[in-house]
Design a protein around this motif. Structure first.
Motif, short mmCIF file in Angstrom:
data_model
loop_
_atom_site.label_atom_id
_atom_site.label_comp_id
_atom_site.label_asym_id
_atom_site.label_seq_id
_atom_site.Cartn_x
_atom_site.Cartn_y
_atom_site.Cartn_z
N LEU A 52 0.79 -0.93 0.16
CA LEU A 52 -0.09 -0.06 0.03
C LEU A 52 0.86 1.12 0.00
O LEU A 52 0.69 1.99 -0.98
N VAL A 53 1.74 1.29 0.90
CA VAL A 53 2.96 2.44 0.94
C VAL A 53 3.49 2.50 -0.35
O VAL A 53 3.62 3.87 -0.68
N GLU A 54 3.96 1.42 -0.90
CA GLU A 54 4.73 1.62 -2.11
C GLU A 54 3.75 1.86 -3.31
O GLU A 54 4.13 3.04 -4.09
N SER A 55 2.43 1.67 -3.10
CA SER A 55 1.39 2.15 -4.40
C SER A 55 1.23 3.74 -4.06
O SER A 55 1.10 4.37 -5.22
N LEU A 56 1.42 4.19 -3.07
CA LEU A 56 1.37 5.82 -2.81
C LEU A 56 2.37 6.50 -2.95
O LEU A 56 2.04 7.66 -2.88
N SER A 57 3.63 5.78 -2.96
CA SER A 57 4.75 6.59 -3.18
C SER A 57 4.93 7.65 -4.57
O SER A 57 4.44 7.08 -5.64
N GLY A 58 5.16 8.65 -4.43
CA GLY A 58 5.18 9.59 -5.56
C GLY A 58 3.59 10.39 -5.96
O GLY A 58 3.71 11.29 -6.72
N VAL A 59 2.69 9.94 -5.13
CA VAL A 59 1.36 10.34 -5.55
C VAL A 59 1.40 12.12 -5.33
O VAL A 59 0.70 12.63 -6.06
N ILE A 60 2.14 12.59 -4.21
CA ILE A 60 1.97 13.88 -4.00
C ILE A 60 3.38 14.49 -4.31
O ILE A 60 4.27 14.04 -4.04
N SER A 61 3.39 15.69 -5.31
CA SER A 61 4.59 16.22 -5.48
C SER A 61 4.39 17.71 -4.87
O SER A 61 3.51 18.29 -4.78
N LEU A 62 5.61 18.12 -4.27
CA LEU A 62 5.78 19.37 -3.63
C LEU A 62 6.69 20.42 -4.37
O LEU A 62 7.71 19.68 -4.90
N ASP A 63 6.59 21.70 -4.26
CA ASP A 63 7.69 22.37 -4.61
C ASP A 63 8.91 22.26 -3.91
O ASP A 63 9.02 21.99 -2.83
N LYS A 64 10.14 22.48 -4.52
CA LYS A 64 11.21 22.11 -3.82
C LYS A 64 11.47 23.25 -3.08
O LYS A 64 12.40 23.08 -2.00
N GLU A 65 10.85 24.53 -2.90
CA GLU A 65 10.95 25.57 -1.89
C GLU A 65 10.04 25.16 -0.80
O GLU A 65 10.27 25.79 0.39
N VAL A 66 9.24 24.17 -0.59
CA VAL A 66 8.41 24.09 0.54
C VAL A 66 9.25 23.19 1.66
O VAL A 66 9.76 22.13 1.26
N ASP A 67 9.26 23.91 2.97
CA ASP A 67 9.73 23.14 4.14
C ASP A 67 9.00 22.32 4.75
O ASP A 67 8.01 22.93 5.37
#
Length: 81
Positions: A52-67
Protein backbone atom coordinates in the motif's frame (compact mmCIF):
# COMPACT_ATOMS: atom_id res chain seq x y z
CA UNK A 1 13.47 -28.33 29.73
CA UNK A 2 15.72 -26.07 31.78
CA UNK A 3 19.48 -26.52 31.60
CA UNK A 4 22.17 -25.06 33.82
CA UNK A 5 24.48 -22.41 32.35
CA UNK A 6 27.60 -20.99 33.94
CA UNK A 7 28.56 -17.42 33.09
CA UNK A 8 31.56 -15.29 34.02
CA UNK A 9 30.58 -11.65 34.54
CA UNK A 10 31.99 -8.59 36.23
CA UNK A 11 31.08 -8.58 39.94
CA UNK A 12 29.50 -5.11 39.78
CA UNK A 13 27.27 -6.22 36.89
CA UNK A 14 26.20 -9.26 38.86
CA UNK A 15 25.29 -7.18 41.92
CA UNK A 16 23.41 -4.63 39.82
CA UNK A 17 21.51 -7.40 38.04
CA UNK A 18 20.62 -9.06 41.33
CA UNK A 19 19.32 -5.78 42.72
CA UNK A 20 17.32 -5.13 39.57
CA UNK A 21 15.82 -8.63 39.65
CA UNK A 22 14.94 -8.32 43.35
CA UNK A 23 13.35 -4.90 42.83
CA UNK A 24 11.24 -6.27 39.96
CA UNK A 25 10.32 -9.53 41.75
CA UNK A 26 11.93 -11.77 39.14
CA UNK A 27 14.67 -14.32 39.46
CA UNK A 28 18.01 -13.50 37.92
CA UNK A 29 17.72 -16.63 35.78
CA UNK A 30 14.34 -15.52 34.39
CA UNK A 31 15.68 -12.02 33.80
CA UNK A 32 18.59 -13.30 31.73
CA UNK A 33 16.37 -15.84 29.95
CA UNK A 34 13.94 -13.09 29.01
CA UNK A 35 16.75 -10.85 27.77
CA UNK A 36 18.29 -13.60 25.66
CA UNK A 37 14.88 -14.55 24.24
CA UNK A 38 14.27 -10.94 23.23
CA UNK A 39 17.76 -10.60 21.81
CA UNK A 40 17.56 -13.75 19.69
CA UNK A 41 13.96 -13.38 18.53
CA UNK A 42 13.87 -12.94 14.78
CA UNK A 43 12.79 -9.42 14.06
CA UNK A 44 10.75 -8.21 11.13
CA UNK A 45 12.76 -5.79 9.08
CA UNK A 46 11.36 -2.39 10.02
CA UNK A 47 12.41 -0.97 6.65
CA UNK A 48 10.10 -3.26 4.68
CA UNK A 49 7.67 -1.17 2.67
CA UNK A 50 4.15 -2.50 2.47
CA UNK A 51 2.48 -2.75 -0.95
CA UNK A 52 0.00 0.00 0.00
CA UNK A 53 2.74 2.45 0.94
CA UNK A 54 4.67 1.56 -2.20
CA UNK A 55 1.59 2.21 -4.35
CA UNK A 56 1.16 5.65 -2.76
CA UNK A 57 4.78 6.63 -3.26
CA UNK A 58 5.06 9.63 -5.58
CA UNK A 59 1.34 10.51 -5.48
CA UNK A 60 2.01 13.94 -4.00
CA UNK A 61 4.56 16.29 -5.44
CA UNK A 62 5.74 19.39 -3.58
CA UNK A 63 7.62 22.41 -4.74
CA UNK A 64 11.30 22.21 -3.88
CA UNK A 65 10.91 25.45 -1.95
CA UNK A 66 8.43 23.92 0.54
CA UNK A 67 9.96 23.13 3.93
CA UNK A 68 7.85 20.25 5.22
CA UNK A 69 8.94 20.68 8.85
CA UNK A 70 8.05 24.36 8.84
CA UNK A 71 4.71 23.67 7.19
CA UNK A 72 3.88 21.02 9.79
CA UNK A 73 4.96 23.32 12.61
CA UNK A 74 2.70 26.07 11.25
CA UNK A 75 -0.16 23.58 11.01
CA UNK A 76 0.28 22.50 14.66
CA UNK A 77 0.51 26.10 15.89
CA UNK A 78 -2.72 26.93 14.08
CA UNK A 79 -4.43 23.76 15.29
CA UNK A 80 -3.67 24.32 18.97
CA UNK A 81 -4.33 28.08 19.18
Amino acid sequence: MDKKLTLSLDQTIIESAKNYAKTNNISLSKLIESYLATLTKSKRNSTDITPLVESLSGVISLDKEVDVKDAYTDYLIEKYK
